[in-house]
Design an enzyme around this catalytic site. Structure first.
Site, mmCIF file in Angstrom:
data_model
loop_
_atom_site.group_PDB
_atom_site.id
_atom_site.type_symbol
_atom_site.label_atom_id
_atom_site.label_comp_id
_atom_site.label_asym_id
_atom_site.label_seq_id
_atom_site.Cartn_x
_atom_site.Cartn_y
_atom_site.Cartn_z
ATOM 1 N N SER A 142 23.715 1.032 17.800
ATOM 2 C CA SER A 142 23.638 2.460 17.456
ATOM 3 C C SER A 142 24.838 3.228 17.987
ATOM 4 C CB SER A 142 22.359 3.029 18.065
ATOM 5 O OG SER A 142 22.403 4.427 18.060
ATOM 6 N N TYR A 188 16.915 4.556 24.941
ATOM 7 C CA TYR A 188 17.172 3.991 23.608
ATOM 8 C C TYR A 188 18.597 3.443 23.547
ATOM 9 C CZ TYR A 188 18.374 3.820 18.664
ATOM 10 O OH TYR A 188 18.840 3.407 17.440
HETATM 11 N N1 NAD Z 1 18.423 5.491 11.061
HETATM 12 C C1 NAD Z 1 19.442 5.744 11.871
HETATM 13 O O1 NAD Z 1 20.080 6.793 11.797
HETATM 14 C C2 NAD Z 1 19.857 4.713 12.891
HETATM 15 C C3 NAD Z 1 20.991 4.985 13.668
HETATM 16 C C4 NAD Z 1 21.392 4.049 14.616
HETATM 17 C C5 NAD Z 1 20.705 2.867 14.757
HETATM 18 N N2 NAD Z 1 19.590 2.635 14.011
HETATM 19 C C6 NAD Z 1 18.889 1.352 14.205
HETATM 20 O O2 NAD Z 1 18.752 0.718 12.953
HETATM 21 C C7 NAD Z 1 17.550 -0.045 12.898
HETATM 22 C C8 NAD Z 1 16.708 0.389 11.725
HETATM 23 O O3 NAD Z 1 16.409 1.775 11.885
HETATM 24 P P1 NAD Z 1 15.537 2.601 10.856
HETATM 25 O O4 NAD Z 1 16.133 3.947 10.773
HETATM 26 O O5 NAD Z 1 15.302 1.792 9.641
HETATM 27 O O6 NAD Z 1 14.192 2.743 11.709
HETATM 28 P P2 NAD Z 1 12.670 2.544 11.261
HETATM 29 O O7 NAD Z 1 11.857 3.002 12.418
HETATM 30 O O8 NAD Z 1 12.437 3.191 9.937
HETATM 31 O O9 NAD Z 1 12.556 0.978 11.078
HETATM 32 C C9 NAD Z 1 12.292 0.091 12.127
HETATM 33 C C10 NAD Z 1 11.089 -0.736 11.748
HETATM 34 O O10 NAD Z 1 10.881 -1.678 12.799
HETATM 35 C C11 NAD Z 1 9.483 -1.819 12.963
HETATM 36 N N3 NAD Z 1 9.232 -2.257 14.343
HETATM 37 C C12 NAD Z 1 9.337 -1.511 15.476
HETATM 38 N N4 NAD Z 1 9.007 -2.253 16.539
HETATM 39 C C13 NAD Z 1 8.687 -3.491 16.060
HETATM 40 C C14 NAD Z 1 8.256 -4.690 16.683
HETATM 41 N N5 NAD Z 1 8.060 -4.766 18.006
HETATM 42 N N6 NAD Z 1 8.021 -5.767 15.898
HETATM 43 C C15 NAD Z 1 8.183 -5.701 14.552
HETATM 44 N N7 NAD Z 1 8.574 -4.576 13.921
HETATM 45 C C16 NAD Z 1 8.826 -3.493 14.669
HETATM 46 C C17 NAD Z 1 8.884 -0.470 12.671
HETATM 47 O O11 NAD Z 1 7.530 -0.559 12.237
HETATM 48 C C18 NAD Z 1 9.808 0.063 11.581
HETATM 49 O O12 NAD Z 1 9.259 -0.132 10.291
HETATM 50 C C19 NAD Z 1 16.888 0.174 14.254
HETATM 51 O O13 NAD Z 1 17.254 -0.883 15.092
HETATM 52 C C20 NAD Z 1 17.471 1.475 14.741
HETATM 53 O O14 NAD Z 1 17.452 1.557 16.139
HETATM 54 C C21 NAD Z 1 19.156 3.521 13.065
#
Ligand code: NAD
Length: 350
Positions: A142, A167
């Site tokens: 991230s 985080y």
């Molecule tokens: N969306 C953003 O702007 C952003 C920015 C930086 C990093 N990220 C990273 O990108 C990745 C995807 O993010 P996103 O926006 O799709 O988030 P999101 O929360 O929509 O998707 C993450 C998914 O992981 C699942 N999850 C959480 N804990 C879990 C576990 N222990 N076992 C199995 N599944 C689990 C959740 O149910 C969720 O559906 C994440 O790692 C997030 O930290 C996202």
């Protein structure tokens, strides 16, 4: 290719799985479908992928009704036995780990969730890749790892040792853990530092979603740091294009790596880290103006101070991504926001 994509009930994982499926890869999607935010959005994404909610059973693979090359498993990353069993049975070529406990603010009140999903869960993925060798493990990091760093644009070649939320610390830890496994066991790993991702099927805990809902319901929106925050908002289709290109290109040891002056983004091990961001930061107020235009409605703004854990600005240096993958995110925010608003209105029928 047979690819495991984790987090496929989530925002980025859902879009990534669809892109891989449409080009013909065999995909197994994994998610624990937790209720950190409205699970209806998660089930909606699964349904669009052909996964019937009523057919989902913990630990069992369900086949998609829409994509014959897609199967989904409800599984928790922290369930070591379940993860080991899945990897041993499926023998994936590549893994893309996007499941995580996301969100900066939530990590101030629920730290344990980040250790369970992002640390223990990621260790289970690494161990499973060690026991069942894969050609490449790509995983989400991230932009929040830049923390106190204000040296813009943020470069993957400079140290990131000042996280300001658990985080961010968990994401930085993932990069360190990945490096260790790349070095010790030769697992090619690539970390992707995403910059504020937005677009259709986006996350209900993020600003665009919260603002859209409030504006349409005639409620005031909370604008932190008086709207003076700058974010490198990156459209989902651009992110997914980058993720898939990265999956396709396993990390290799850097021939010019000099251990006496170690570069932060490469290694003598098959390890890489990339920024994926729009590289064109936008002030929060301008983002809100673009949203108002798309909605055809003005926002009532409640200006508030900066929130703990938040950073004032993000700005990605994407030159490595451009050089290695021949690609750079470029969707303008007006286009991306209009696409989001169209989806939101259809999904919620408002
Ligand atoms: N969306 C953003 O702007 C952003 C920015 C930086 C990093 N990220 C990273 O990108 C990745 C995807 O993010 P996103 O926006 O799709 O988030 P999101 O929360 O929509 O998707 C993450 C998914 O992981 C699942 N999850 C959480 N804990 C879990 C576990 N222990 N076992 C199995 N599944 C689990 C959740 O149910 C969720 O559906 C994440 O790692 C997030 O930290 C996202």
């Amino acid at each position: 290719m047979k690819v495991l994509v984790t987090g496929t009930a989530g925002f980025i994982g859902f879009h990534t799985a669809l892109k891989l499926l449409r080009r013909g890869d065999e995909v197994v999607g994994l998610d624990n479908i937790n209720d950190y935010y409205d699970p209806r959005v998660k089930f909606g994404r699964l349904e669009l992928s052909g996964i019937d909610a009523s057919a989902i059973e913990y630990g069992k693979l369900t086949r998609s009704k829409t994509y014959e090359n897609y199967r989904f498993i409800k599984l928790d990353l922290s369930d070591k036995e379940g993860i080991d069993r899945l990897f041993a049975a499926e023998k994936f070529d590549r893994v893309c780990n996007l499941a995580a406990q996301a969100g900066v603010r939530y990590s101030l009140t629920n730290p344990q969730a980040y250790i369970d999903a992002n640390i223990t869960g990621f260790l289970n993925i690494l161990e499973a890749c060690r026991a069942n060798p894969v050609e490449h493990l790509a995983y989400a990091s991230s932009s929040s790892v830049y923390g106190l760093n204000t040296d813009m644009p943020f470069s993957v070649h400079r140290p990131v040792d000042h996280p300001i939320s658990l985080y961010a610390a968990s994401k930085k830890s993932n990069e360190l853990m990945a490096h260790t496994y790349s070095h010790l066991f030769g697992i090619p790993t690539t970390g992707l530092r995403f910059f504020t991702v937005y677009g259709e099927w986006g996350r209900p805990d993020m600003a665009l979603f919260i603002f859209t809902k409030a504006i349409l319901e005639g409620r005031a929106i909370e604008v932190f740091n008086g709207g003076k925050m700058r974010r490198d908002f990156t459209y989902i289709a651009d992110i997914v294009e980058g993720v898939v290109r990265v999956i396709d290109r396993p990390a290799k040891p850097a021939a010019d790596f000099d251990s006496s002056k170690p570069d932060c983004a490469t290694s003598s091990a098959p390890y890489r880290v990339y920024n994926i961001g729009n590289s064109a930061p936008v002030e929060l107020m301008s983002f809100i103006e673009a949203l108002e235009e798309s909605l055809g409605k003005k926002a009532v703004k409640n200006l508030l101070p900066m929130q703990p854990g938040d950073v004032p600005a993000t700005f990605a240096d994407t030159s490595d991504l451009e050089r290695d993958l021949g690609y750079k995110p470029a969707t303008p925010i007006k286009t991306g926001i209009a696409n989001f608003v169209k989806w939101y209105r259809e999904f919620y029928r408002v």
